[in-house]
Design a protein around this motif. Structure first.
Motif, short mmCIF file in Angstrom:
data_model
loop_
_atom_site.label_atom_id
_atom_site.label_comp_id
_atom_site.label_asym_id
_atom_site.label_seq_id
_atom_site.Cartn_x
_atom_site.Cartn_y
_atom_site.Cartn_z
N UNK A 1 0.83 -1.21 0.00
CA UNK A 1 0.00 0.00 0.00
C UNK A 1 0.86 1.26 0.00
N UNK A 2 2.01 1.21 0.67
CA UNK A 2 2.91 2.37 0.63
C UNK A 2 3.37 2.64 -0.79
N UNK A 3 3.64 1.57 -1.53
CA UNK A 3 4.07 1.74 -2.92
C UNK A 3 2.92 2.27 -3.78
N UNK A 4 1.70 1.82 -3.49
CA UNK A 4 0.55 2.23 -4.30
C UNK A 4 0.08 3.64 -3.98
N UNK A 5 0.23 4.03 -2.73
CA UNK A 5 -0.40 5.27 -2.28
C UNK A 5 0.61 6.33 -1.88
N UNK A 6 1.74 5.89 -1.42
CA UNK A 6 2.74 6.83 -0.89
C UNK A 6 2.67 6.83 0.62
#
Ligand code: ZN
Length: 292
Positions: free
Chosen positions: A216-221
């Motif tokens: 999710x960090x990769x997808x959303x920042x």
């Protein structure tokens, strides 16, 4: 670490996000149903998305997903609930094809590109929600994306992927769902679209050891993400010998007598988990309502 999913929000609550690692869950389904590689991927993707949709429900609510395409695997059915429990099966497990032109398991060929995706939510108190859309690609993730947009009117992006080892066991499985709520800014949507288009396949991310949080960090920042809850995910079926007994009882004494006389017992297999239940003639005799 065992399978789990996370629920998160981002961009001041205007985006809802879910990510799951489902490798062990899909491996359990594969082992139980003896699926071959392409069928494993089709069933595994469906189970993976169903686990996240279950996590959107409250308490004892549950849902059933039916992906019914015109491909050789036949209908795929999966159940999920708000406790991270999921179960599912594929009608024809022994389907395997060469990799497609992108070097991936050819799920669309196995599922088919015509048919329907339906979702039934059992929300308790006899309240049911049913939604159905046509299959748009047969790749599963895209079909659920289309479902959310057109049946639930929620702009969404759904990803699900499964990697299979040469010996047919599951190497990696996982998925994500991003949903845009009313009030989201255009800039947010553009930023998400760009990230989704540039992220490696979800199954590779899981294989490389990324956690659902990291995905999710990769997808959303990382600066935008707010994680709310983590939930263990597992393959779990609600069948039991007692439930099968009740089903046999409901057939009536005459039917039970026939089983005793003709087969000397009975055997029942649960569609969802492939568990087999055996009943001896003596056990059947005890199920009869009228003792003789
Ligand atoms: Zn079962």
């Amino acid at each position: 670490m065992g399978d789990y999913l996370i629920k998160a929000t981002a961009f001041n609550g205007t985006v809802r996000a879910y990510a799951v690692q489902s490798t062990d869950t899909v491996e359990e389904a594969r082992r139980r149903h003896d699926t071959w590689a392409t069928a494993s991927a089709a069933m595994g993707r469906t189970i993976t998305v169903t686990s996240m949709m279950g996590a959107m429900l409250k308490g004892n609510d549950k849902l059933t997903v039916k992906l019914e395409g015109d491909g050789p695997v036949g209908p795929i059915i999966a159940d999920g609930n708000g406790s991270g429990e999921v179960r599912g099966y594929i009608t024809n497990p022994h389907v395997d094809f060469d990799l497609n032109s992108k070097g991936k398991l050819d799920v669309a060929r196995a599922v088919g590109t015509q048919g329907s995706l339906s979702v039934v939510k059992d929300l308790g108190l006899k309240e049911h929600f049913t939604g159905q859309v046509p299959i748009v690609s047969g790749e599963v993730g895209e079909d659920f994306t289309y479902y959310f947009v057109n049946s639930e009117q929620i702009p969404s992006a759904v990803g699900a992927g499964v990697l299979v080892n040469p010996d047919h066991t599951i190497l990696a499985s996982g998925g994500f769902i991003l949903q845009v709520m009313p009030g989201a800014e255009d800039g947010t949507i553009n930023q998400l679209e760009e990230r989704i288009n540039n992220i490696p396949p979800i199954s590779s991310l899981i294989r490389d050891g990324n956690t659902p949080e990291e995905i999710l960090e990769k997808l959303i920042g990382p600066e935008n993400l707010k994680i709310h809850e983590s939930l263990p995910v597992q393959f779990k079926c609600e069948c039991s010998k007692e439930r099968v007994e009740n089903a046999l009882k409901s057939l009536g004494d005459d039917e039970i007598d026939d089983m005793i006389k003709e087969d000397g017992g009975a055997e029942a297999t649960c569609h969802f988990c492939n568990e087999q239940y055996h009943f001896s003639a003596e056990e059947l005799q005890e199920l009869k309502t009228e003792e003789q």
